[in-house]
Structure formats: C-alpha cells, structure tokens
Design a protein around this motif. Structure first.
Motif, mmCIF file in Angstrom:
data_model
loop_
_atom_site.group_PDB
_atom_site.id
_atom_site.type_symbol
_atom_site.label_atom_id
_atom_site.label_comp_id
_atom_site.label_asym_id
_atom_site.label_seq_id
_atom_site.Cartn_x
_atom_site.Cartn_y
_atom_site.Cartn_z
ATOM 1 N N TYR A 72 0.823 -1.222 0.000
ATOM 2 C CA TYR A 72 0.000 0.000 0.000
ATOM 3 C C TYR A 72 0.854 1.268 0.000
ATOM 4 C CZ TYR A 72 -4.227 -2.701 1.043
ATOM 5 O OH TYR A 72 -5.273 -3.562 0.982
ATOM 6 N N HIS A 138 2.375 0.105 -8.546
ATOM 7 C CA HIS A 138 1.194 0.577 -7.819
ATOM 8 C C HIS A 138 -0.087 0.180 -8.573
ATOM 9 C CE1 HIS A 138 -1.610 3.233 -5.813
ATOM 10 N NE2 HIS A 138 -1.775 3.952 -6.896
ATOM 11 N N THR A 142 -3.139 -2.215 -7.143
ATOM 12 C CA THR A 142 -4.572 -1.873 -7.097
ATOM 13 C C THR A 142 -5.371 -2.867 -7.955
ATOM 14 O OG1 THR A 142 -4.230 -0.244 -8.842
ATOM 15 C CG2 THR A 142 -4.272 0.579 -6.613
ATOM 16 N N ALA A 147 -8.919 -3.119 -6.273
ATOM 17 C CA ALA A 147 -9.264 -1.762 -5.811
ATOM 18 C C ALA A 147 -9.911 -0.922 -6.905
ATOM 19 C CB ALA A 147 -8.013 -1.061 -5.277
ATOM 20 N N TYR A 148 -9.994 -1.467 -8.126
ATOM 21 C CA TYR A 148 -10.626 -0.706 -9.221
ATOM 22 C C TYR A 148 -12.145 -0.858 -9.206
ATOM 23 C CZ TYR A 148 -10.614 -5.419 -10.973
ATOM 24 O OH TYR A 148 -10.796 -6.771 -11.070
ATOM 25 N N ARG A 152 -14.582 2.628 -6.529
ATOM 26 C CA ARG A 152 -13.304 3.303 -6.836
ATOM 27 C C ARG A 152 -12.995 3.349 -8.333
ATOM 28 N NH1 ARG A 152 -12.858 0.364 -2.324
ATOM 29 N NH2 ARG A 152 -12.491 1.564 -0.416
ATOM 30 N N TRP A 156 -9.557 4.702 -10.483
ATOM 31 C CA TRP A 156 -8.802 3.894 -11.461
ATOM 32 C C TRP A 156 -8.631 4.697 -12.749
ATOM 33 C CZ3 TRP A 156 -6.029 -0.549 -11.768
ATOM 34 C CH2 TRP A 156 -5.760 -1.039 -13.036
ATOM 35 N N THR A 249 -9.032 3.023 1.727
ATOM 36 C CA THR A 249 -8.376 2.045 0.852
ATOM 37 C C THR A 249 -9.081 0.690 0.984
ATOM 38 O OG1 THR A 249 -6.775 1.792 2.622
ATOM 39 C CG2 THR A 249 -6.086 3.073 0.721
#
Ligand code: HEM
Length: 267
Positions: A72, A138, A142, A147-148, A152, A156, A249
């Motif tokens: 992270y 990074h 993600t 995390a996309y 979020r 992205w 996050t």
C-alpha cells in the motif's frame, strides 16, 4: 440507505492542550514545552483564521483496513518520486537552454561544470525510471487487490490518466539532452504516435510543431515537459488523493468482512 458516520478522529497528542497542574506556575518552562506551546499557538492562530484543521484531520487521520501491508506504500512512493522529479527539475531548468544550438552544450555544462550538476541530473534521470516502475507496480497492486471495483472506478480512471501523463513526461524529457540518441529516438516515437487511429496524424503534427521536425520542436517538448504535464499530474494527484481519503483504501482480497463487524450507525 442511511448515512454511516465514523467518530471524529482525535487531535494528535502534540496538539492537545496540556492539563493544568494545581499549585504550579502553569506557564511553559522547559525549552521543549515552550517549543510545543509555540507550535500549538501558531496552529491555533492559522486555524482561527482559516478553519483548515478540520480538512487536514479529515485528510490525515483515517481508519486503515486490517491487513494493510507494504504494497500500500507504492502509491505514496510514486508520489514522492514525482516530488523529487519536480525539485531536481527546477534546478536543471536554471541551467538548461531549450534552443537547438545550445541545448546540448547546456547539458554538458550541467554535467561537467555546474556545482552538483551531475548529481542532480543523475537523480532526475534515474528518478524518471524509478517513477515509471513505481507507477506500474502501484497499478499492479490496485489491480490484484481489486481496488478498481465499485466505488473506486473513477480513481482507477484518474490513475490511467496519471499513467499516460507519466509516460508523456518520460517521452518529452528524453529529447531534451538533444544528442544523436535522443533526436532519433524522438523521431521514431513521434512517428509511432502518428500511426494512431484518427488523432494520430494531428498528434504527431502537434508534437513536432509542424509537419517536419524543426527548430520549435525542442521548445515545444520542453514546455510540455516542464509546464503542461507536471501541472496536470499535480492536479490529478490531488483528485486521486481526495478520492483515496474520501473512500478509504481497499482491504486485501483474502480478508472477508464478518457480518457482525459491519460498522454501525452513530449519531
Ligand atoms: C503518478 C502516479 C500515481 C500516484 C502518485 C498515485 C498515488 C496513490 C496513492 C498515494 C494512493 C493511496 C495509497 C495506495 O493505495 O498506494 C493511491 C491509491 C489508488 N490508486 Fe494511485 N497513484 C498513481 C497512479 C495510479 C495508477 C496508474 C492507477 C491505476 C490505473 C492508480 C489507481 C489507484 C487506485 C484504484 C487506488 C485506490 C487503492 C485502494 O483503494 O486500495 N493509481 N494512489
């Protein structure tokens, strides 16, 4: 759906008012106390006039999901690589001359004669590679942590814009030493851009500042490299971080939330 509110994060210990000791002269005595009091006074003074502390606390004091790990830190590492590029770039710009006849000589001067010039140029040159590598790592983090996904997706998309801008920095910076390698590599790069669908030919004309590689091409690359794209990157990082602070996050995909630990609504 009802809005869930987390409790307001506490003020850091250094900014908490000191409890009064009975009977003692409660003014600050030791230099360290005085320094702390001075810090609190300055922060209070600014806050009374700007009310900025609420926003700063909102941005900085966050609940971090369980399982957060070293991967992270890659986004912050990319950001610091960008800041290092910005600082070293300012010093290079003090000596660099974007004219076709003087660019090479000004780079030679930076490398061989200016005080710490070789060091600063080396930091900028290696830093560009470091930044590209960090941005890709990074992005990989993600992606593999999912995390996309909702909510979020916009972050992205902003990330993709940041990736393109970072590559644009590398591409435009490569021409600046104006030696044989950078000249011919840029001609190849601009021609590749020209093969893109629809906008390709316009893009290559824009980059060359005309149909042929000419005297203004170098100053155009320089303006894109040191004014246009860094400004856009700074603005995009601001939007990116705003969304990270707003949405929080993502927890690692191998951790599943237990239903009984779901956040409860507070007043
Ligand atoms: C200059 C380039 C970039 C900078 C400075 C940057 C910075 C950051 C920072 C500091 C964070 C929060 C901490 C972290 O998760 O690492 C973050 C999160 C995030 N970034 Fe970036 N980023 C960049 C490029 C990208 C790219 C290329 C993508 C993807 C295409 C991306 C997508 C995301 C997403 C989806 C999050 C949310 C992560 C989560 O919720 O766990 N970023 N970024």
């Amino acid at each position: 759906m009802p809005r869930l509110r987390l409790p307001t994060p506490p003020l850091p210990a250094a900014l908490q008012p000191r409890p009064k000791r009975p009977g003692a002269n409660n003014g600050p005595t030791k230099p360290l106390d005085q320094a702390t009091e001075a810090g609190v006074t300055v922060v209070d003074w600014i806050d009374e006039r700007t009310s900025l502390s609420g926003g700063v606390r909102w941005m900085l004091f966050r609940k971090v999901p369980k399982g957060t790990n070293w991967f992270y830190t890659l986004g912050s590492a990319a950001m610091f690589a960008f800041l290092s590029q910005a600082v070293t770039g300012v010093f290079l710009a003090m000596y660099y001359d974007p004219s076709p006849t003087r660019a090479y000589e000004s780079i030679r001067y930076i490398t061989n004669e200016a005080f710490l010039g070789e060091f600063v140029r080396g930091m900028h040159k290696w830093g560009s590679t470091v930044m590209v590598v960090l941005v890709f790592l990074h992005m990989g983090r993600t992606f593999f942590f999912g995390a996309y996904k909702y909510p979020r997706e916009l972050n992205w998309v902003i990330g993709v814009v940041l990736l393109i801008l970072t590559m644009t920095m590398s591409f435009t910076g490569y021409l600046l030493p104006f030696d044989q390698r950078s000249y011919w590599a840029t001609i190849v790069g601009v021609n590749i851009n020209g093969t893109g669908p629809l906008i390709g030919p316009y893009l290559s004309d824009f980059l060359r500042a005309g149909p042929e590689f000419g005297a203004t091409t170098l100053s155009r690359f320089y303006a894109i490299h040191m004014l246009l794209v860094p400004g856009l990157i700074a603005a995009m990082i601001g939007a990116h971080l705003y969304l990270v602070a707003k949405l929080g996050t993502t927890a690692p995909p191998w951790l599943k939330a237990k239903p009984d630990q779901a956040p409860t609504e507070s007043a």
